[in-house]
Design an enzyme around this catalytic site. Structure first.
Site, short mmCIF file in Angstrom:
data_model
loop_
_atom_site.label_atom_id
_atom_site.label_comp_id
_atom_site.label_asym_id
_atom_site.label_seq_id
_atom_site.Cartn_x
_atom_site.Cartn_y
_atom_site.Cartn_z
N LYS A 117 -73.91 23.62 65.89
CA LYS A 117 -74.57 23.88 64.62
C LYS A 117 -73.55 23.73 63.51
O LYS A 117 -72.43 24.23 63.61
CB LYS A 117 -75.11 25.33 64.63
N ASN A 153 -75.48 24.07 45.51
CA ASN A 153 -76.30 25.07 46.20
C ASN A 153 -75.62 26.44 46.29
O ASN A 153 -76.22 27.47 45.96
CB ASN A 153 -76.64 24.53 47.60
N LYS A 179 -69.81 19.61 62.90
CA LYS A 179 -69.92 19.18 61.50
C LYS A 179 -70.10 17.67 61.51
O LYS A 179 -69.72 16.99 62.46
CB LYS A 179 -68.66 19.56 60.72
N THR A 211 -76.41 30.97 51.34
CA THR A 211 -74.94 30.99 51.29
C THR A 211 -74.46 31.76 50.06
O THR A 211 -73.57 32.61 50.15
CB THR A 211 -74.38 29.55 51.32
N GLN A 234 -66.17 25.98 61.67
CA GLN A 234 -67.56 26.35 61.96
C GLN A 234 -67.67 27.12 63.28
O GLN A 234 -68.53 27.98 63.44
CB GLN A 234 -68.41 25.07 62.01
N GLY A 242 -77.50 21.03 55.86
CA GLY A 242 -76.91 20.40 54.67
C GLY A 242 -75.48 20.86 54.42
O GLY A 242 -74.97 21.75 55.08
N ASP A 243 -74.84 20.23 53.47
CA ASP A 243 -73.51 20.64 52.97
C ASP A 243 -73.37 19.90 51.64
O ASP A 243 -74.39 19.52 51.03
CB ASP A 243 -72.41 20.27 53.98
P1 NDP Z 1 -73.27 20.84 46.64
O1 NDP Z 1 -73.15 19.40 46.90
O2 NDP Z 1 -74.60 21.44 46.42
O3 NDP Z 1 -72.34 21.25 45.42
C1 NDP Z 1 -70.96 21.03 45.44
C2 NDP Z 1 -70.39 21.41 44.10
O4 NDP Z 1 -68.97 21.32 44.15
C3 NDP Z 1 -70.84 20.50 42.99
O5 NDP Z 1 -70.82 21.20 41.78
C4 NDP Z 1 -69.76 19.41 43.03
O6 NDP Z 1 -69.63 18.70 41.81
C5 NDP Z 1 -68.53 20.23 43.31
N1 NDP Z 1 -67.55 19.42 44.04
C6 NDP Z 1 -67.71 18.82 45.24
N2 NDP Z 1 -66.61 18.14 45.58
C7 NDP Z 1 -65.75 18.30 44.57
C8 NDP Z 1 -64.44 17.85 44.32
N3 NDP Z 1 -63.80 17.09 45.20
N4 NDP Z 1 -63.85 18.25 43.16
C9 NDP Z 1 -64.50 19.04 42.27
N5 NDP Z 1 -65.74 19.49 42.44
C10 NDP Z 1 -66.35 19.13 43.58
O7 NDP Z 1 -72.54 21.57 47.88
P2 NDP Z 1 -72.66 23.06 48.36
O8 NDP Z 1 -72.83 23.98 47.21
O9 NDP Z 1 -73.63 23.11 49.47
O10 NDP Z 1 -71.23 23.28 49.03
C11 NDP Z 1 -70.10 23.78 48.30
C12 NDP Z 1 -69.06 24.32 49.29
O11 NDP Z 1 -69.64 25.35 50.08
C13 NDP Z 1 -68.53 23.28 50.30
O12 NDP Z 1 -67.19 23.60 50.60
C14 NDP Z 1 -69.38 23.54 51.53
O13 NDP Z 1 -68.76 23.12 52.72
C15 NDP Z 1 -69.50 25.05 51.47
N6 NDP Z 1 -70.62 25.61 52.21
C16 NDP Z 1 -71.92 25.27 51.93
C17 NDP Z 1 -72.96 25.83 52.63
C18 NDP Z 1 -74.38 25.57 52.29
O14 NDP Z 1 -75.25 26.25 52.88
N7 NDP Z 1 -74.71 24.68 51.38
C19 NDP Z 1 -72.70 26.75 53.75
C20 NDP Z 1 -71.31 27.11 53.92
C21 NDP Z 1 -70.33 26.51 53.19
P3 NDP Z 1 -70.26 17.21 41.70
O15 NDP Z 1 -71.74 17.43 41.66
O16 NDP Z 1 -69.70 16.66 40.45
O17 NDP Z 1 -69.79 16.48 42.93
#
Ligand code: NDP
Length: 445
Positions: A89, A239, A125, A208, A110, A164-165
């Site tokens: 997962k 997210n 992943k 999350t 994970q 998703g991620d």
């Molecule tokens: P989203 O794609 O929904 O959002 C990611 C956010 O982070 C956006 O605002 C994006 O900006 C920014 N971002 C991504 N990459 C970069 C970068 N290299 N430099 C600067 N800003 C960046 O992803 P999530 O919110 O789902 O995920 C965010 C984090 O949380 C990740 O590390 C993910 O692995 C972790 N996570 C997520 C889970 C989930 O359920 N969604 C569960 C557990 C962990 P822009 O739109 O400009 O790219």
């Protein structure tokens, strides 16, 4: 050289071009030293060399066509790291920075995160170096269909259940689920984060960000405080960040910053979340627009000062790995930060983590703090198997209880192994023991 150093050296030698993976391995192995000293049977079973090697890795070609008929090829990945305690997962990430090392680091983390949830889920992943930003819905659909055409051979409701991620939200999950169903003629819970009308769980979207806020609240409560009345500085606007803002506001705190990869906003009156949701979820646009629509809000381009320069009580890095470095940590401490909750995976560099620990800042590490997403994915799998659906309140109550349980496990494990108050060590120890015990019990797997 002792067993832990030997394993780290062997990972460095074999996976030298995967710095994020090496960083994640070192962090885990370093904090389980007291466990290895007390449990020689793990050494005899050579558990470390086994746990740092994925059970299986898939890397594949993903050809797709844009709206003008031009053909592109991206690289797809799925790393099935460890299934000792349940089906694989873990999420799928679509971002240009994706490579094998990034996916391996995320898959490795994970394993232990999933173990902490107490649900039966192994660690995996996947993803692709594809950037959904700036693509039309049809282009994203064609990419997702091509990606799933290969991935479907390797996953299944009882073997591997992706979610998703970064870059993979409800739209992408929908396109991939449709393709899976079409190719396999099977209606099962093979992906989580599905739409509510076709097998999704209430609260998965919020899980999350809500879970992160619940664990930070628990940590603060243990220290005689709470989120109410606190100023929170946050990065990201995806997210995780959006639903962390929602829960912080519900609990009486005030979030004053958010960011995307182009820059960040500061609204001293508190972020207006409806506008953020409109910009990010409906318009699929840049956060810069917020500052031009809200009086008193400021926008700073990426590359200069970061969100971490804004004074706050609580910091929540919710964007990506290694986004908060030693300098950022020093500024946060100088400005009076009391607690840090990691919403993103491995967002603080090792130097930043050390600085927070030396300063005795309350610190909820990613493995524990962002486990609410996968925990609720686990709840989605249960509902799919039972062909039932729980209410929002029931699911949210389960999520909150899981987060409180994770906090308790981390705290107790840290105490048991002589590092009281160190939730990083506690999370790694609790997660590791559960998985290592399952591997030992199952023989040479
Ligand atoms: P989203 O794609 O929904 O959002 C990611 C956010 O982070 C956006 O605002 C994006 O900006 C920014 N971002 C991504 N990459 C970069 C970068 N290299 N430099 C600067 N800003 C960046 O992803 P999530 O919110 O789902 O995920 C965010 C984090 O949380 C990740 O590390 C993910 O692995 C972790 N996570 C997520 C889970 C989930 O359920 N969604 C569960 C557990 C962990 P822009 O739109 O400009 O790219």
């Amino acid at each position: 050289m002792n067993y832990i150093e030997q394993t780290c050296k062997s990972v460095e030698r074999r996976d030298g071009c995967e710095p994020e993976f090496i960083q994640a391995v070192k962090e885990v192995l370093d904090s389980i030293r007291p466990v290895m000293e007390r449990n020689k049977h793990y050494v005899e079973a050579n558990i470390l060399d086994r746990i740092v090697e994925p059970e299986r890795v898939f890397m594949f070609r993903v050809p797709w066509q844009d709206d003008n008929g031009k053909i592109y090829v991206n690289r797809g990945f799925r790393v099935q790291f460890n299934s000792a305690i349940g089906p694989y997962k873990g999420g799928l990430r679509f971002h240009p920075s994706v490579n094998l090392g990034i996916i391996k680091f995320l898959g490795f983390e994970q394993i232990f995160k999933n173990a902490l949830t107490t649900l039966a889920m192994g660690g995996a992943k996947g993803g692709a170096d594809f950037d959904p930003k700036g693509k039309s819905d049809n282009e994203v659909m064609r990419f997702c269909q091509s990606f799933m055409t290969e991935l479907q051979r390797h996953i299944g409701a009882d073997t591997d259940v992706p979610a998703g991620d970064i870059g993979v939200g409800a739209r992408e999950i929908g396109f991939m689920y449709g393709q899976y169903r079409r190719l396999r003629n099977e209606v099962t819970g093979v992906l989580t984060g599905k739409g509510l009308g076709w097998g999704g769980s209430l609260v998965r979207t919020q899980a999350t960000g809500y879970g992160l806020t619940y664990i930070v609240e628990e940590m603060l409560r243990d220290a005689g405080s709470s989120i109410e009345g606190q100023t929170v500085v946050m990065s990201g606007s995806g997210n995780v960040a959006i639903y962390a803002v929602e829960k912080v506001h519900q609990l009486g705190g005030k979030v004053v910053t958010m960011s995307d990869s182009n820059g960040w906003i500061h609204d001293p009156d508190g972020i207006k979340l409806d506008l953020i949701k409109d910009i990010k979820e409906t318009r699929r646009s840049r956060i810069k627009e917020y500052a031009s629509e809200v009086k008193g809000a400021a926008y700073t381009e990426a590359g200069g000062d970061t969100v971490w320069t804004v004074p706050c009580d609580i910091a929540m890095p919710n964007a990506t790995q290694n986004e908060l470095n030693g300098d950022d940590a020093r500024i946060l401490i100088k400005n009076g930060v009391k607690a840090v909750g990691e919403g993103a995976n491995m967002p603080s560099t090792p130097e930043a983590v050390q600085i927070f620990q030396n300063a005795k800042i309350l610190f909820a590490p990613a493995k524990a703090a962002n486990a609410g997403g996968v925990a609720t994915s686990g709840l989605e799998m249960s509902q799919n198997s039972m062909r039932t659906r729980w209410s929002f309140e029931e699911t949210d109550t389960k999520l909150r209880a899981i987060m409180q349980g994770i906090y308790k496990q981390c705290k107790q494990s840290a105490e048991e192994y002589g590092c009281s108050g160190n939730l990083i060590a506690g999370a790694n120890i609790a997660g590791f023991i559960k998985v290592a015990d399952a591997m030992v019990a199952q023989g040479l797997v």
